[in-house]
Motif scaffolding. Structure first.
Motif, PDB file in Angstrom:
ATOM      1  N   SER A 113       0.880  -1.176   0.000  1.00 45.16           N
ATOM      2  CA  SER A 113       0.000   0.000   0.000  1.00 45.16           C
ATOM      3  C   SER A 113       0.913   1.220   0.000  1.00 45.16           C
ATOM      4  CB  SER A 113      -0.927  -0.004   1.221  1.00 45.16           C
ATOM      5  OG  SER A 113      -1.819   1.095   1.172  1.00 45.16           O
ATOM      6  N   SER A 114       1.598   1.414  -1.124  1.00 53.17           N
ATOM      7  CA  SER A 114       2.751   2.308  -1.192  1.00 53.17           C
ATOM      8  C   SER A 114       2.648   3.394  -2.237  1.00 53.17           C
ATOM      9  CB  SER A 114       4.021   1.482  -1.484  1.00 53.17           C
ATOM     10  OG  SER A 114       4.241   0.500  -0.500  1.00 53.17           O
ATOM     11  N   VAL A 115       1.525   3.476  -2.920  1.00 54.44           N
ATOM     12  CA  VAL A 115       1.373   4.423  -4.027  1.00 54.44           C
ATOM     13  C   VAL A 115       0.307   5.454  -3.668  1.00 54.44           C
ATOM     14  CG1 VAL A 115       0.599   4.681  -6.420  1.00 54.44           C
ATOM     15  CG2 VAL A 115       2.147   2.813  -5.789  1.00 54.44           C
ATOM     16  N   ALA A 116       0.639   6.716  -3.919  1.00 51.87           N
ATOM     17  CA  ALA A 116      -0.327   7.809  -3.797  1.00 51.87           C
ATOM     18  C   ALA A 116      -0.571   8.358  -5.199  1.00 51.87           C
ATOM     19  CB  ALA A 116       0.207   8.901  -2.886  1.00 51.87           C
ATOM     20  N   PRO A 117      -1.719   8.055  -5.795  1.00 50.78           N
ATOM     21  CA  PRO A 117      -1.954   8.459  -7.199  1.00 50.78           C
ATOM     22  C   PRO A 117      -2.384   9.923  -7.339  1.00 50.78           C
ATOM     23  CG  PRO A 117      -3.781   7.142  -6.403  1.00 50.78           C
ATOM     24  CD  PRO A 117      -2.786   7.184  -5.279  1.00 50.78           C
ATOM     25  N   ILE A 118      -1.531  10.803  -6.802  1.00 50.30           N
ATOM     26  CA  ILE A 118      -1.754  12.242  -6.877  1.00 50.30           C
ATOM     27  C   ILE A 118      -0.431  12.936  -7.184  1.00 50.30           C
ATOM     28  CG2 ILE A 118      -3.704  12.303  -5.263  1.00 50.30           C
ATOM     29  CD1 ILE A 118      -1.639  13.286  -3.136  1.00 50.30           C
ATOM     30  N   ALA A 119      -0.492  14.223  -7.459  1.00 51.72           N
ATOM     31  CA  ALA A 119       0.701  15.063  -7.561  1.00 51.72           C
ATOM     32  C   ALA A 119       0.859  15.812  -6.250  1.00 51.72           C
ATOM     33  CB  ALA A 119       0.558  16.048  -8.718  1.00 51.72           C
ATOM     34  N   HIS A 120       2.040  15.718  -5.626  1.00 47.11           N
ATOM     35  CA  HIS A 120       2.298  16.295  -4.305  1.00 47.11           C
ATOM     36  C   HIS A 120       3.766  16.696  -4.267  1.00 47.11           C
ATOM     37  CE1 HIS A 120       2.986  16.263   0.107  1.00 47.11           C
ATOM     38  NE2 HIS A 120       1.700  16.523   0.210  1.00 47.11           N
ATOM     39  N   ASP A 121       4.102  17.674  -3.433  1.00 49.16           N
ATOM     40  CA  ASP A 121       5.497  18.124  -3.416  1.00 49.16           C
ATOM     41  C   ASP A 121       6.435  17.126  -2.757  1.00 49.16           C
ATOM     42  OD1 ASP A 121       4.471  18.582  -0.886  1.00 49.16           O
ATOM     43  OD2 ASP A 121       5.467  20.511  -0.607  1.00 49.16           O
ATOM     44  N   HIS A 122       5.906  16.202  -1.930  1.00 49.08           N
ATOM     45  CA  HIS A 122       6.749  15.201  -1.286  1.00 49.08           C
ATOM     46  C   HIS A 122       6.674  13.830  -1.943  1.00 49.08           C
ATOM     47  CE1 HIS A 122       8.674  17.002   2.222  1.00 49.08           C
ATOM     48  NE2 HIS A 122       7.586  17.741   2.385  1.00 49.08           N
ATOM     49  N   TYR A 123       5.586  13.524  -2.602  1.00 48.48           N
ATOM     50  CA  TYR A 123       5.402  12.192  -3.173  1.00 48.48           C
ATOM     51  C   TYR A 123       4.275  12.244  -4.195  1.00 48.48           C
ATOM     52  CZ  TYR A 123       1.783  12.197   0.470  1.00 48.48           C
ATOM     53  OH  TYR A 123       0.738  12.526   1.279  1.00 48.48           O
ATOM     54  N   GLY A 124       4.035  11.111  -4.833  1.00 53.06           N
ATOM     55  CA  GLY A 124       2.896  11.018  -5.738  1.00 53.06           C
ATOM     56  C   GLY A 124       3.247  10.402  -7.079  1.00 53.06           C
ATOM     57  N   TRP A 125       2.281   9.665  -7.614  1.00 57.88           N
ATOM     58  CA  TRP A 125       2.403   9.028  -8.934  1.00 57.88           C
ATOM     59  C   TRP A 125       1.041   9.219  -9.590  1.00 57.88           C
ATOM     60  CZ3 TRP A 125       4.151   3.221  -9.574  1.00 57.88           C
ATOM     61  CH2 TRP A 125       4.391   2.969 -10.934  1.00 57.88           C
ATOM     62  N   ARG A 126       0.845  10.380 -10.173  1.00 54.97           N
ATOM     63  CA  ARG A 126      -0.463  10.807 -10.685  1.00 54.97           C
ATOM     64  C   ARG A 126      -1.031   9.830 -11.710  1.00 54.97           C
ATOM     65  NH1 ARG A 126      -4.693  11.912 -12.410  1.00 54.97           N
ATOM     66  NH2 ARG A 126      -5.813  13.907 -12.483  1.00 54.97           N
ATOM     67  N   LEU A 137       0.953 -10.361  -6.316  1.00 55.37           N
ATOM     68  CA  LEU A 137       1.129  -9.157  -5.502  1.00 55.37           C
ATOM     69  C   LEU A 137       0.063  -8.119  -5.841  1.00 55.37           C
ATOM     70  CD1 LEU A 137       3.154  -7.641  -3.487  1.00 55.37           C
ATOM     71  CD2 LEU A 137       3.966  -6.496  -5.556  1.00 55.37           C
ATOM     72  N   ILE A 138      -0.576  -7.576  -4.802  1.00 58.99           N
ATOM     73  CA  ILE A 138      -1.594  -6.545  -4.954  1.00 58.99           C
ATOM     74  C   ILE A 138      -1.021  -5.207  -4.492  1.00 58.99           C
ATOM     75  CG2 ILE A 138      -3.849  -5.722  -4.163  1.00 58.99           C
ATOM     76  CD1 ILE A 138      -4.106  -8.156  -5.920  1.00 58.99           C
ATOM     77  N   GLU A 139      -1.233  -4.167  -5.284  1.00 58.63           N
ATOM     78  CA  GLU A 139      -0.959  -2.800  -4.834  1.00 58.63           C
ATOM     79  C   GLU A 139      -2.295  -2.154  -4.475  1.00 58.63           C
ATOM     80  OE1 GLU A 139       0.294   0.619  -3.519  1.00 58.63           O
ATOM     81  OE2 GLU A 139       1.788  -0.875  -4.148  1.00 58.63           O
ATOM     82  N   LEU A 140      -2.370  -1.588  -3.267  1.00 61.15           N
ATOM     83  CA  LEU A 140      -3.582  -0.967  -2.764  1.00 61.15           C
ATOM     84  C   LEU A 140      -3.275   0.508  -2.500  1.00 61.15           C
ATOM     85  CD1 LEU A 140      -6.450  -2.066  -1.933  1.00 61.15           C
ATOM     86  CD2 LEU A 140      -5.599  -2.056   0.424  1.00 61.15           C
ATOM     87  N   PRO A 141      -3.465   1.369  -3.473  1.00 61.05           N
ATOM     88  CA  PRO A 141      -3.106   2.784  -3.308  1.00 61.05           C
ATOM     89  C   PRO A 141      -3.933   3.483  -2.235  1.00 61.05           C
ATOM     90  CG  PRO A 141      -3.409   2.220  -5.625  1.00 61.05           C
ATOM     91  CD  PRO A 141      -3.950   1.081  -4.823  1.00 61.05           C
ATOM     92  N   VAL A 142      -3.334   4.493  -1.623  1.00 55.78           N
ATOM     93  CA  VAL A 142      -4.072   5.311  -0.663  1.00 55.78           C
ATOM     94  C   VAL A 142      -5.188   6.048  -1.402  1.00 55.78           C
ATOM     95  CG1 VAL A 142      -2.574   7.335  -0.896  1.00 55.78           C
ATOM     96  CG2 VAL A 142      -3.775   6.918   1.259  1.00 55.78           C
TER      97      VAL A 142
END
Length: 281
Positions: free
Chosen positions: A145-158, A173-178
């Protein structure tokens, strides 16, 4: 609908906001509050009658093994948050594997059970780390649960998918985005942490409900033990933006969380992963 409730177990001085002003070599000399704060989270969950997942730093597990055992004995899931909050995009694949192994050993030793879930510090699996999910699968993790599908100044994968998916062909393997929410052409973070603490409660309540009812998917929510600790030390020389993000509304966090817990269904992340795995079958 069952939503995933999670806690990123790290101390107040280990956060990304302070990484440029607090050196890791000084950590052992600072006041540790993670054990008492996490015990307060356990008490909060018991009062609300909810189960959750505790994504724990190996550094914390090594120094507070009895805390880790209490988490497990209370019926919560223990999972990995890496060793000492290094972001994945700062590592090579070999360093990432070593970080996973070190954290896994400390957490499993303290908990008496091996973690099968992982959350990257600061949601730092992104377009710069195309190898990360493969390493996780090779190390035996069932989900991330390691992906944030947004644009952010500290993190993100839009560009990443917003909901549960299999990031590797031929892998379980399952990815469960925030959680994020889309409205009027905008995508907004709605998965907890500072966003939950800083924004009005009505927004988070609406966002979880919208994801559940309109999109028919679970929300993935997180917070940190230090976020319910208004008495924590203040770092006066930290950047202003970091101080605003870190210290605002700490005293309001506990009642706000309780309100959210009562408004929606919550459970462990591995339970939600199981339901999403069946959906992806």
């Amino acid at each position: 609908m069952l939503n995933a409730l999670s806690v990123d177990v790290e101390d107040w001085f280990q956060v990304g906001a302070f990484e440029t002003v607090i050196d890791k070599t000084d950590w052992d000399g600072l006041e540790r509050r993670v054990e008492c704060n996490t015990d307060a989270v356990l008490a909060l969950f018991a009062e609300a009658d909810v189960q959750a997942t505790f994504f724990t730093l190996g550094w914390v597990a090594e120094r507070h093994p009895r805390l880790i055992r209490r988490i497990v004995e209370a019926g919560h899931e223990i999972a990995s948050h890496g060793w000492d909050h290094d972001r994945v995009f700062t590592m090579t694949p070999a360093l990432f594997r070593a970080d996973l192994k070190r954290a896994h050993a400390a957490i499993a030793d303290a908990a008496g059970v091996a973690p099968t879930g992982y959350r990257a510090p600061s949601f730092s699996i992104d377009a710069r780390t195309p190898w990360a999910h493969a390493v996780l699968a090779e190390e035996g993790y069932a989900y991330s649960s390691s992906v944030a599908p947004i644009a952010h100044d500290h993190y993100g994968w839009r560009e990443a998918p917003r909901f549960a998916h299999r990031p590797l062909p031929g892998s379980e393997l399952i990815e469960l985005p925030v959680t994020t929410v889309e409205f009027a052409g905008r995508r907004m973070a709605a998965g907890g942490g500072g966003f939950f603490r800083l924004l009005p409660y009505a927004f988070s309540n609406w966002a979880v409900g919208r994801v559940n009812r309109i999109e028919q998917r679970p929300a993935i929510f997180y917070f940190h033990p230090w976020e319910i600790d208004p008495g924590q030390p203040r770092i006066a020389h930290a950047p202003l933006k970091s101080r605003i993000r870190h210290y605002t509304n700490l005293e309001r966090m506990r009642p706000k969380l309780m309100r959210l817990f009562k408004s929606h269904r919550w459970g462990r992340t591995d339970q939600v992963v199981s339901e999403e795995r069946a959906r992806l079958a």
